[in-house]
Design an enzyme around this catalytic site. Structure first.
Site, PDB file in Angstrom:
ATOM      1  N   VAL A   1     -36.711 -51.193  54.496  1.00 24.99           N
ATOM      2  CA  VAL A   1     -35.284 -50.891  54.527  1.00 24.99           C
ATOM      3  C   VAL A   1     -34.801 -50.994  55.972  1.00 24.99           C
ATOM      4  CG1 VAL A   1     -33.499 -49.226  53.954  1.00 24.99           C
ATOM      5  CG2 VAL A   1     -35.590 -49.332  52.575  1.00 24.99           C
TER       6      VAL A   1
ATOM      7  N   GLY B   1     -22.843 -46.513  54.901  1.00 29.17           N
ATOM      8  CA  GLY B   1     -23.327 -46.321  53.542  1.00 29.17           C
ATOM      9  C   GLY B   1     -24.131 -47.480  52.999  1.00 29.17           C
ATOM     10  N   ILE B   2     -24.573 -48.403  53.866  1.00 28.59           N
ATOM     11  CA  ILE B   2     -25.262 -49.598  53.388  1.00 28.59           C
ATOM     12  C   ILE B   2     -26.645 -49.271  52.842  1.00 28.59           C
ATOM     13  CG2 ILE B   2     -26.252 -51.799  54.146  1.00 28.59           C
ATOM     14  CD1 ILE B   2     -23.852 -52.099  55.978  1.00 28.59           C
TER      15      ILE B   2
ATOM     16  N   ASN C   1     -38.697 -38.428  60.624  1.00 28.74           N
ATOM     17  CA  ASN C   1     -37.328 -38.901  60.442  1.00 28.74           C
ATOM     18  C   ASN C   1     -36.617 -38.054  59.391  1.00 28.74           C
ATOM     19  OD1 ASN C   1     -34.921 -40.277  60.046  1.00 28.74           O
ATOM     20  ND2 ASN C   1     -35.872 -42.285  60.235  1.00 28.74           N
TER      21      ASN C   1
ATOM     22  N   GLY D   1     -33.520 -37.507  59.051  1.00 27.52           N
ATOM     23  CA  GLY D   1     -32.308 -38.152  58.568  1.00 27.52           C
ATOM     24  C   GLY D   1     -32.581 -39.029  57.366  1.00 27.52           C
TER      25      GLY D   1
ATOM     26  N   TYR E   1     -32.729 -39.927  51.330  1.00 27.40           N
ATOM     27  CA  TYR E   1     -33.414 -40.166  50.066  1.00 27.40           C
ATOM     28  C   TYR E   1     -33.275 -38.971  49.130  1.00 27.40           C
ATOM     29  CZ  TYR E   1     -35.440 -44.138  52.530  1.00 27.40           C
ATOM     30  OH  TYR E   1     -35.609 -45.302  53.236  1.00 27.40           O
TER      31      TYR E   1
END
Length: 262
Positions: free
Chosen positions: A179, A189-190, A218, A220, A225
């Site tokens: 990703v 928001g991608i 991470n 964030g 998720y």
């Protein structure tokens, strides 16, 4: 329509690139995660407070997206590299995309791309259906920057524990990796939309759940998720659990989400 897998290749003078890159949030520390082997241990910064961007379209990658996908991948995972190494890495990714067509029998793999809305009309291409790449007719895009983000989805189950004494691959579980969102498109928001598209694709494959690994450092990405319904799965202590081939000292949070197949 032919879609592009996110495979791996071997370069003559470089180590084999890992097929999965977990997320990290501290962009300022990227140089700390560059190893001498030429593999970056850092990843993209996911958008923590996304603003939905209506001009972004998420779809399966096409042959004409190859260079842009390779560019997005390398600029996110190898941001500190300069010419000529950065060009070699992009070429390696391009060859992996074009020729990494094989998957085990019964498995699926695709690359999803988030593209800017103007890409369909404004893309400058060379070639036509008579141009053959890996046996496929194609046009090659020279329009730089229209791919805003990428995501790889597969059912190969390389990072899921095998079943039974014969160590059979697990089925019905889609796996998310690679990703990456270009820096100028972050916080729109991608990444969220790529994940939503991945879930929809997994349903069409008949998968009952979707899974991924995320870097424990991470928060964030983990929060992103979780906001999408993923839950952390506790791995039994001492279990032989296959992990993404990145830095050996990196710790992962394995997350999974059950899909509503209705």
């Amino acid at each position: 329509m032919w879609t592009i897998p996110m495979g791996t290749t071997l370069s003559p003078n470089y180590n084999k690139l890992p097929i999965y890159y977990p997320s990290r949030v501290h962009k300022s520390s990227l140089s700390h995660h560059l190893s001498r082997s030429g593999i970056c241990k850092a990843s993209q910064v996911v958008e923590i407070f996304p603003l939905v961007s209506p001009e972004i379209v998420v779809r399966e990658a096409r042959i004409e997206d190859c260079w842009e996908v390779a560019e997005t991948h390398c600029s996110s995972f190898f941001p500190e590299y300069s010419f000529p190494l950065d060009f070699v890495l992009r070429l390696d990714r391009l060859l992996a995309l074009v020729f990494g067509l094989s998957v085990p029998p019964g498995c699926r793999r695709t690359c999803l791309v988030a593209v800017t809305g103007a890409s369909e009309d404004d893309t400058f291409t060379v070639g036509d259906d008579d141009l053959k790449i890996a046996g496929f007719g194609a046009k090659i895009s020279l329009n730089k920057g229209y791919v805003a983000g990428i995501l790889t989805l597969d059912t190969v189950a390389d990072f899921l524990p095998r079943k039974g004494p014969l160590r059979q691959r697990r089925t019905g579980i889609a796996y998310v990796s690679n990703v990456a969102v270009r820096e100028r498109y972050r916080r729109k928001g991608i990444a969220k939309r790529l994940i939503e598209k991945a879930e929809a694709q997994a349903r069409t494959w008949g998968c009952r759940s979707i899974a991924l690994h995320c870097d424990l450092n991470n928060p964030g990405a983990i929060n992103l998720y979780r906001s999408q319904g993923f839950k952390s799965i506790t791995i039994p202590e001492g279990a032989k659990w296959p992990q993404p081939r990145t830095a050996p000292d990196m710790q992962f949070n394995f997350m999974m989400k059950l899909l509503d197949t209705n």
